[in-house]
Design an enzyme around this catalytic site. Structure first.
Site, PDB file in Angstrom:
ATOM      1  N   HIS A 310     -66.155  18.579  10.158  1.00  0.00           N
ATOM      2  CA  HIS A 310     -66.759  17.795   9.082  1.00  0.00           C
ATOM      3  C   HIS A 310     -67.466  18.711   8.083  1.00  0.00           C
ATOM      4  CE1 HIS A 310     -67.206  14.155  12.057  1.00  0.00           C
ATOM      5  NE2 HIS A 310     -65.956  14.327  11.647  1.00  0.00           N
ATOM      6  N   PRO A 311     -66.857  19.793   7.629  1.00  0.00           N
ATOM      7  CA  PRO A 311     -67.558  20.692   6.709  1.00  0.00           C
ATOM      8  C   PRO A 311     -67.736  20.067   5.326  1.00  0.00           C
ATOM      9  CG  PRO A 311     -65.258  21.346   6.892  1.00  0.00           C
ATOM     10  CD  PRO A 311     -65.470  20.240   7.893  1.00  0.00           C
TER      11      PRO A 311
END
Length: 373
Positions: A310-311
């Site tokens: 989930h960057p």
């Protein structure tokens, strides 16, 4: 089990309140994941004003002074250019969007000069503010047989799951990875949950070809802080689009993140050892019952935790000196250039990033259309 430790059932965590435990909501229909390619591109692939170039590597943006006029890319080693009449929209993600900006001379001047890249525009926030969910996965053995997919998804069980999917689009192959999740508060008095837990109905083990379903029957329960404050960076190390950028997540660098992660693991333990779980003969595999203090749990977290992919945040929206894009997703100081992906999020969302990223695309489309009319 969740109710026994004070976590209520919430049938719609995307509704009025997020707090509680529920079946996961996912972009799945008819047993198939509804990707953006399937839902947005497939219906319009034959439009005359749309050209999709595959197997292409974007190498840089074409700049005319402080205006972006196109994109330079290569296909099978052949360098090509696509010129933009109005604007270029970069949607390469939290790692590759800042990479592309830096390759194009947009970013931190000293960093770019050290790599031999001509500075076209100074933006110190490019590649900074990298945030991600850092997730320890607690592991639990389930003694009662026939419950988890370790029993129902291996050997003949796997053949049954394949047949069930082929005929009815149901079963293990039709579900999301974590079909149950909970959003909980680390302490009383919070306005909204700050921790997330998710149940995966199987144990996996490493293999030369990647994770595989374990022979041991059990389940995996991940637990983590939803809005971590730890920030890292992603930057290019060479002026070559074929070389991946250097990624430094800097997980747990903010002390509250460590405290919240330990609290999440303790809540996971409380649920899995609640009286309602007794019939399933559950026993803890990891972190292990011998790890009881905060320091012992944190030490295990540092060894076992990993990204949930989930960057966000590396081309963040805002008006402060470290912001990369404005409220219209326009890159500060460069005309004709927008960024539309998870990199523009200033902070992490309270949950997964798939749906919010789709929303960013929807909003960006409206902005581009409005600017053209």
């Amino acid at each position: 089990a969740a109710a026994q430790v004070g976590i209520r059932h919430n049938p719609d965590y995307n509704g009025a309140s997020q707090e509680g435990i529920a079946m996961s909501q996912a972009t799945i229909a008819g047993g198939r994941r509804m990707s953006t390619a399937r839902c947005y591109l497939d219906p319009v692939r034959n439009r005359q004003n749309l050209h999709i170039e595959t197997q292409a590597l974007t190498e840089g943006l074409v700049l005319d002074g402080k205006r972006c006029t196109g994109v330079r890319y290569s296909v099978a080693g052949e360098v090509r250019e696509a010129r933009a009449g109005r604007a270029v929209v970069v949607s390469a993600g939290a790692f590759n969007s800042p990479q592309l900006l830096e390759l194009s001379g947009i970013g931190q001047p000293e960093r770019l000069r050290n790599l031999g890249i001509e500075v076209r525009h100074e933006l110190p926030g490019v590649g900074e503010n990298l945030r991600d969910h850092y997730v320890p996965r607690t592991r639990w053995q389930v003694g009662k047989k026939g419950i988890t997919f370790n029993d129902r998804g291996r050997g003949l069980g796997l053949a049954h799951q394949v047949l069930r999917y082929a005929l009815f689009r149901q079963g293990m192959l039709a579900m999301t990875g974590a079909p149950i999740r909970a959003f909980v508060c680390s302490r009383e008095g919070l306005e909204a949950p700050d921790l997330m837990l998710g149940w995966i109905p199987m144990l996996t083990e490493p293999s030369p070809r990647g994770p595989r379903i374990s022979r041991q029957s059990g389940l995996t329960l991940y637990a983590h802080a939803m809005r971590p404050e730890s920030k890292g960076q992603v930057h290019i190390t060479v002026a070559d689009a074929r070389r991946p950028p250097a990624i430094n997540f800097n997980f747990l660098s903010s002390p509250p993140d460590a405290e919240l992660t330990v609290r999440a693991v303790r809540i996971a333990r409380a649920i899995m050892t609640a009286p309602a779980m007794t019939p399933f003969q559950v026993s803890e595999v990891a972190p292990g019952g011998d790890r009881t203090t905060d320091d012992e749990i944190l030490d295990w977290v540092k060894k076992a935790a990993e990204t949930t992919y989930h960057p966000v945040g590396t081309c963040k929206m805002g008006s402060d000196p470290m912001a990369v894009v404005d409220a219209q997703l326009r890159v500060h100081g460069i005309a004709g250039l927008r960024v539309a992906d998870a990199s523009i999020m200033p902070t992490l969302t309270s949950g997964n990033t798939n749906a919010p990223s789709i929303m960013i695309g929807e909003k960006a489309a409206d902005m581009v259309l409005n600017a053209a009319t």
